[in-house]
Design a protein around this motif. Structure first.
Motif: not given
Ligand code: PLP
Length: 467
Positions: A30-46, A93-102
């Motif tokens: 979330d801190e890398l300036p280069q990744l600021a161009r990505l959407s929240r979904d894309e960063r959470d996917a990462m 999907q499984r890990v993405f949901e865990l990341v999303r749900g903190d």
């Protein structure tokens, strides 16, 4: 080729000061300036993918190698940044949901572990088939599979300046303790070498041995120069540092000590091979990258280059021809083109064997003989390094011609054998013997590999049996 826009951002690397190595991992997404161009979904996917597969980049890769105007297609980005399709849909999907749900960290970790174990973390039997023994005790962090060469995984070298997303050693980096392969002590494997005069070459690998300080690296190299180990004629260091952090050989505090150690190996009368991992010609484009090769060669070391063929990173003959030509230009020697191994996110990167051969052949054809030192495409499979030599038609049957470049049994090397043509197969275990044979010559009737107790030798086999 990639063309820099040059306007997008100004590099913080350069000038006269020694660049400082900065590393970025999952927690910096979330801190890398280069990744600021990505959407929240894309960063959470990462974040989801990097909970399962290792992720690590540095400032040089971010600022000098990746073309941020061309993501996600940019090959350097594909090479270092996790992508959602690297996991199976359901797993993702499984890990993405865990990341999303903190979700709590240990819950995420448990799910990640389960997925990791399904990704064939240690292919080609490397945990148990190839571990040598001294006085009946296994030598941790050492592999001796091919007669002439012993591999050492120094404990302090089990990371890299950045991770390749396709890395076949990914399990080393995700902290599965029982899968970790590392050697702390040199005394035990030095004892092993003393009574194994057939070993001619010791290969330090990892991770990347060049993440070690010169002082620690010396602890692994110096014992090999002992007069009692005269039979060790070459020392190899497998490394991606010249591509991912060329300053290791230029301006890092102990760069001079590293080069001095290389000189000592050469002065001992041994061949020092710096086995450089270059995945794309772009890695040899920055002047500092070329300068690193020049410095290494100045010590008398030979730089030999190897890399796997990877979809989305280097899956064209033009890329390989360009890369090999650049290697030759800087005095390096093209060595192996590998087939992506059957582990980790291989589905994302794999290229069928027939296609791999075409890419190899077309790139090889475009070089003068100086580049034709390279061999491939080759699979590091359980029985050995198997090269796809070509496609042929024999008696009306279309076949693949294969041969061992290295084998568990040295007698298997150099004997052509034949598989039914299969344009989709991506690994040795998907191939069927040609000419109606029931097994390949190195297999027993039950499909297991021939062992030491088996008397069948390829020389005495009929062509049918070699199928
Ligand atoms: C590739 C490899 C080697 C080195 O093989 P060379 O053909 O000598 O480069 C040694 N040990 C293992 C286990 C390997 O996979």
């Amino acid at each position: 080729m990639i063309h820099r826009s040059g306007t997008e951002r100004r590099s913080t690397i350069g000038g006269n000061a020694a660049p400082r190595y900065r590393v970025y991992t999952r927690k910096h997404i979330d801190e890398l300036p280069q990744l600021a161009r990505l959407s929240r979904d894309e960063r959470d996917a990462m974040k989801a993918v990097s909970a399962v597969l290792p992720f690590r980049v540095n400032n040089y890769v971010l600022e000098e190698l990746i073309d941020w105007s061309n993501i996600p297609e940019d090959p350097m980005y594909q090479l270092t940044f996790p992508q959602p399709e690297m996991l199976r849909r359901r797993d993702f999907q499984r890990v993405f949901e865990l990341v999303r749900g903190d979700a709590p960290e240990d819950e995420l970790k448990a799910v990640a572990r389960e997925i990791q174990y399904r990704l064939n973390p240690h292919p080609a039997g490397q945990m148990d088939l190839n571990v040598p023994r001294v006085d009946g005790e296994p030598l941790p962090g050492v592999q001796h599979k091919y007669r002439e060469t012993m591999l050492v995984f120094p404990a302090a070298g089990q990371t890299c300046h950045a991770y390749c997303t396709y890395c076949f050693r990914w399990a080393q980096f995700v902290g599965i303790q029982e899968l970790k392969f590392a050697s702390r002590e040199s005394s035990n494997w030095v004892r092993y070498l003393k009574v194994h005069p057939e070993v001619r070459s010791v290969l330090l690998t990892g991770g990347d041995p060049m993440v070690m300080t010169a002082k620690v690296l010396r602890r692994y190299v110096e014992p090999l120069l002992d007069p009692s180990l005269e039979h060790i004629r070459s020392i190899r260091i497998g490394s991606k540092a010249a591509a991912y952090w060329p300053y290791r050989f230029l301006t890092d505090k102990d760069a001079g000590d590293v080069l001095k150690l290389f000189e000592e190996v050469v002065a001992s009368g041994r061949h020092l091979a710096f086995m450089a991992h270059y995945s794309h010609p772009h890695e040899l484009e920055p002047p500092v990258a070329q300068e690193a090769v020049r410095r290494i060669r100045e010590t008398g070391a030979v730089v030999r280059c190897q890399a796997p063929l990877i979809r989305r990173v280097n899956d064209s003959a033009e890329i390989w021809a360009d890369m090999w030509q650049r290697q030759i230009n800087v005095g390096a020697v093209p060595y192996y083109m590998f087939v992506e191994r059957d582990t980790g996110p291989r589905n994302y990167f794999e290229v069928p064997l027939v296609r791999a051969h075409e890419i190899f052949r077309d790139a090889y054809r475009s070089l003068s003989g100086l580049g034709r030192t390279v061999r491939g495409p080759t699979m590091s499979a359980t029985p050995g390094k198997v090269m796809v030599d070509g496609v042929a038609r024999v008696g009306g049957e279309k076949i693949l011609v294969l041969k061992f470049l290295q084998a568990r049994d040295p007698r298997w090397v150099g004997i052509p054998f034949f598989a039914r043509y299969d344009p989709e197969a991506t690994w040795l275990d998907e191939l069927e013997p040609a000419f109606g044979a029931r097994r390949f010559f190195f297999e027993r009737g039950d499909g297991e590999l021939l062992g030491k107790g088996d008397r069948r030798v390829a020389d005495s086999l009929t062509p049918m049996e070699l199928g």
